[in-house]
Design an enzyme around this catalytic site. Structure first.
Site, PDB file in Angstrom:
ATOM      1  N   CYS A 390       0.836  -1.202   0.000  1.00 36.28           N
ATOM      2  CA  CYS A 390       0.000   0.000   0.000  1.00 36.28           C
ATOM      3  C   CYS A 390       0.875   1.258   0.000  1.00 36.28           C
ATOM      4  CB  CYS A 390      -0.987  -0.055   1.159  1.00 36.28           C
ATOM      5  SG  CYS A 390      -2.520   0.796   0.763  1.00 36.28           S
ATOM      6  N   HIS A 516      -3.570  -5.065   0.738  1.00 35.54           N
ATOM      7  CA  HIS A 516      -2.960  -5.558   1.990  1.00 35.54           C
ATOM      8  C   HIS A 516      -3.037  -7.086   2.044  1.00 35.54           C
ATOM      9  CE1 HIS A 516      -2.450  -1.744   4.217  1.00 35.54           C
ATOM     10  NE2 HIS A 516      -3.470  -1.346   3.491  1.00 35.54           N
ATOM     11  N   GLU A 518      -1.531  -9.099   3.849  1.00 35.00           N
ATOM     12  CA  GLU A 518      -1.388  -9.654   5.206  1.00 35.00           C
ATOM     13  C   GLU A 518      -2.718 -10.081   5.815  1.00 35.00           C
ATOM     14  OE1 GLU A 518      -0.808  -6.509   4.306  1.00 35.00           O
ATOM     15  OE2 GLU A 518      -1.171  -5.059   5.910  1.00 35.00           O
TER      16      GLU A 518
HETATM   17  N1  GLN Z   1      -2.052   6.710   2.618  1.00 33.92           N
HETATM   18  C1  GLN Z   1      -2.125   5.922   1.426  1.00 33.92           C
HETATM   19  C2  GLN Z   1      -3.474   6.042   0.743  1.00 33.92           C
HETATM   20  O1  GLN Z   1      -4.426   6.502   1.342  1.00 33.92           O
HETATM   21  C3  GLN Z   1      -1.825   4.466   1.732  1.00 33.92           C
HETATM   22  C4  GLN Z   1      -2.802   3.823   2.633  1.00 33.92           C
HETATM   23  C5  GLN Z   1      -2.313   2.530   3.204  1.00 33.92           C
HETATM   24  O2  GLN Z   1      -1.132   2.256   3.177  1.00 33.92           O
HETATM   25  N2  GLN Z   1      -3.188   1.753   3.793  1.00 33.92           N
HETATM   26  O3  GLN Z   1      -3.633   5.670  -0.392  1.00 33.92           O
END
Ligand code: GLN
Length: 544
Positions: A390, A516, A518
């Protein structure tokens, strides 16, 4: 015959309520998840729910330092991290209905009041708030599972948890003793000076429960080692339970040992006997084999996790566990080194020395992002296996744009909206929406993985589904420039409009994903991307 009997029994759903006393952080979530696993291993189907007494409608807006990780479900709920334990231990399907807070409950009761649904009545905690709580628990009871395990957050005696406890007290009188039990987790300290276990805090905690009309049926006593029978007898006597219902939940080096410890102490046997469910013996062989493999690992792989919330062990809970699972799959141990990205001032930072792999996890906010970019640069240039998740993927793209494509001021729209090269940016429709929480891409989305890539090799198939939680996306206007310089786009949304996975050509293993992974990793089924990242790190460690 057994199955027929089982089916007959399962017709009325059984409820198990798990409460906690004496102090927080006793591991109620792990205990509830372990019970879920044990019941499933006896052939029962389970549903799980976590009730949180705080006023926030969900933990989505809470700082991970306050509350730990925000766990995401397929249907896009931002939930308590205990749901992650349920995901890793059980087969229960987790949805929006699996977690609710006092805030959610009050929110819906107040909305109903505004709509005039209470017909002019005075709206009160009892019965209106408690009815709302009960209806949410019972809705899960109607999902067709044999047993519903409900974990009540907080500690008995807290003002906040009272309406929840009152609601479950009422459920017990409605469904009857045979269909509902209370498990109370307490703490039994060992007083070294006196050389004995102290039962008084447990006695007081059970008294608190009795004050509100709940007699626990089973006690799980958290201790540093197994408690002797005479201590169990004492607890049983003072707390009005059978001695066999006093289970000692001793400390474990690995959370994956907890179900085995609780099983040896007779937890699942007691639960099915209290609930009058007939089942065969549990089959725990796969779990046991997995747990034993942890101790057999001889090699260690060192992973630097370069993030922001490194001071709080729960902030990267699922990520941490996914690395542990991946290490198991590679028959090694993961030495996970959390590095505060704010302290990384150069690619040569001593904090990254000796790391066989670099992982940049998800996150929000600008603090420490330049350190993350430096960590990504180091991994890319030196052929160190790299995994960006992310925000970690977004930082890797920014680094590539700056240092490979010469866009020195490349950045993300989140931190530097005035940058001339927003290689990561808000989607057009999101630009004007400022409201917190409502603008994110949250939950499961499909992705198509291209052949001949690290990601395809890991997944072994083209169609995957992964959970997201972010606002910004890869900016397609820069695709050509980045790709012609060696960035590979290995995963996209099915309509090709969104970039989901990027890689670096010619690198031993460099993968960034917008989702994500995970959240889907379990000890019995480690996530393929984590598995291959650890495999690559292990290889790079050996060749040093
Ligand atoms: N801050 C980034 C976004 O909003 C990444 C978010 C995250 O890593 N969960 O896209």
């Amino acid at each position: 015959m057994n199955r027929a009997r089982n089916k007959r029994q399962a017709r009325s759903v059984k409820y198990v309520f798990v409460t906690g006393g004496v102090m927080s952080s006793l591991g109620k979530g792990i205990a509830a998840a372990s019970l879920g696993l044990l019941l499933e291993s006896r052939g029962l189907s389970i549903a799980v729910q976590k009730l949180d007494p705080y006023i926030n409608v969900d933990p989505g807006t809470m700082n991970p330092y306050e509350h730990g990780e925000v766990f995401v479900t397929d249907d896009g709920a931002e939930t308590d991290l205990d749901l992650g334990h349920y995901q890793r231990f059980t087969k229960a399907v987790l949805t929006r209905a699996s977690n609710f807070t006092s805030g959610t409950v009050y929110d819906s009761v107040i909305s109903k009041e505004r709509e005039g649904k209470f017909l002019g009545k005075t709206v009160q905690v009892i019965p209106h708030i408690t009815d709302e709580i009960k209806s949410r628990i019972k809705a899960l009871g109607e999902s067709g599972s044999d047993v519903v395990i409900v974990e009540i957050g907080g500690t008995v005696g807290d003002i906040e948890s009272l309406p929840f406890l009152e609601a479950v007290r009422q459920i017990r009188s409605e469904v009857g003793r045979e269909n509902c039990i209370f498990i109370h987790l307490t703490y039994v300290p060992y007083a070294s000076a006196a050389g004995e276990f102290k039962t008084k805090p447990t006695q007081h905690s059970v008294k608190e429960m009795l004050k509100i009309g709940i007699q626990p049926d089973l006690l799980i006593c958290r201790t540093r080692s197994l408690i002797p029978d005479n201590v169990k007898e004492r607890i049983a006597l003072f707390c009005n339970v059978e001695t066999a219902s006093v289970i000692s939940g001793r400390d474990a080096d690995s959370i994956y040992e907890v179900p085995l410890i609780l099983h040896n102490e007779g937890l699942d046997e007691m639960v099915v006997s209290h609930l009058n469910i007939w089942t065969g013996k549990p089959n725990l062989s796969r779990w046991r084999k997995m747990f034993e493999s942890i101790n057999r690992a001889r090699t260690t792989v060192t992973i630097a996790v370069v993030g922001k919330y490194v001071g709080h062990s729960d902030a990267y809970k699922s990520l941490h566990e996914a690395l542990v699972h991946a290490a198991m799959a590679n028959r090694c141990k993961a030495d996970i080194r959390y590095v505060d990205s704010e302290n990384i001032k150069s690619e040569d930072s001593a904090l990254l020395k000796g790391a066989d792999g670099v992982l940049i996890p998800g996150g929000f906010g600008e603090r420490g992002c330049e350190g993350k970019i430096k960590a990504a640069a180091r991994a890319r240039k030196r052929g160190i296996p790299f995994f960006g998740i992310c925000l970690g993927m977004q930082m890797a793209v920014v680094e590539f744009a700056r240092n490979v494509c010469g866009m020195k001021k490349a950045n993300t729209g989140e931190f530097a909206p005035d940058s001339p090269h927003l290689v990561i940016d808000f989607m057009e429709e999101q630009k004007n929406i400022k409201k917190m929480g409502g603008t994110m891409r949250v939950g499961a989305y499909p992705c198509v993985v291209s052949s001949g890539t690290f990601a395809r090799k890991a997944y072994g198939k083209a169609r995957i589904s992964e959970r997201h939680r972010h606002r910004l996306e890869f900016n397609n206007n820069y695709e050509e420039r980045l790709v012609s310089a060696g960035l590979i786009i290995s995963g996209r949304s099915p309509d090709s409009s969104l970039v989901e996975i990027v890689e670096v050509a010619g690198h031993p293993w460099f993968v960034g994903c917008q989702f994500h992974p995970e959240f889907l990793s379990t000890p019995l089924s480690p996530h393929p991307l984590f598995r291959d990242f650890i495999a690559a790190a292990l290889k790079s460690g050996k060749s040093k």
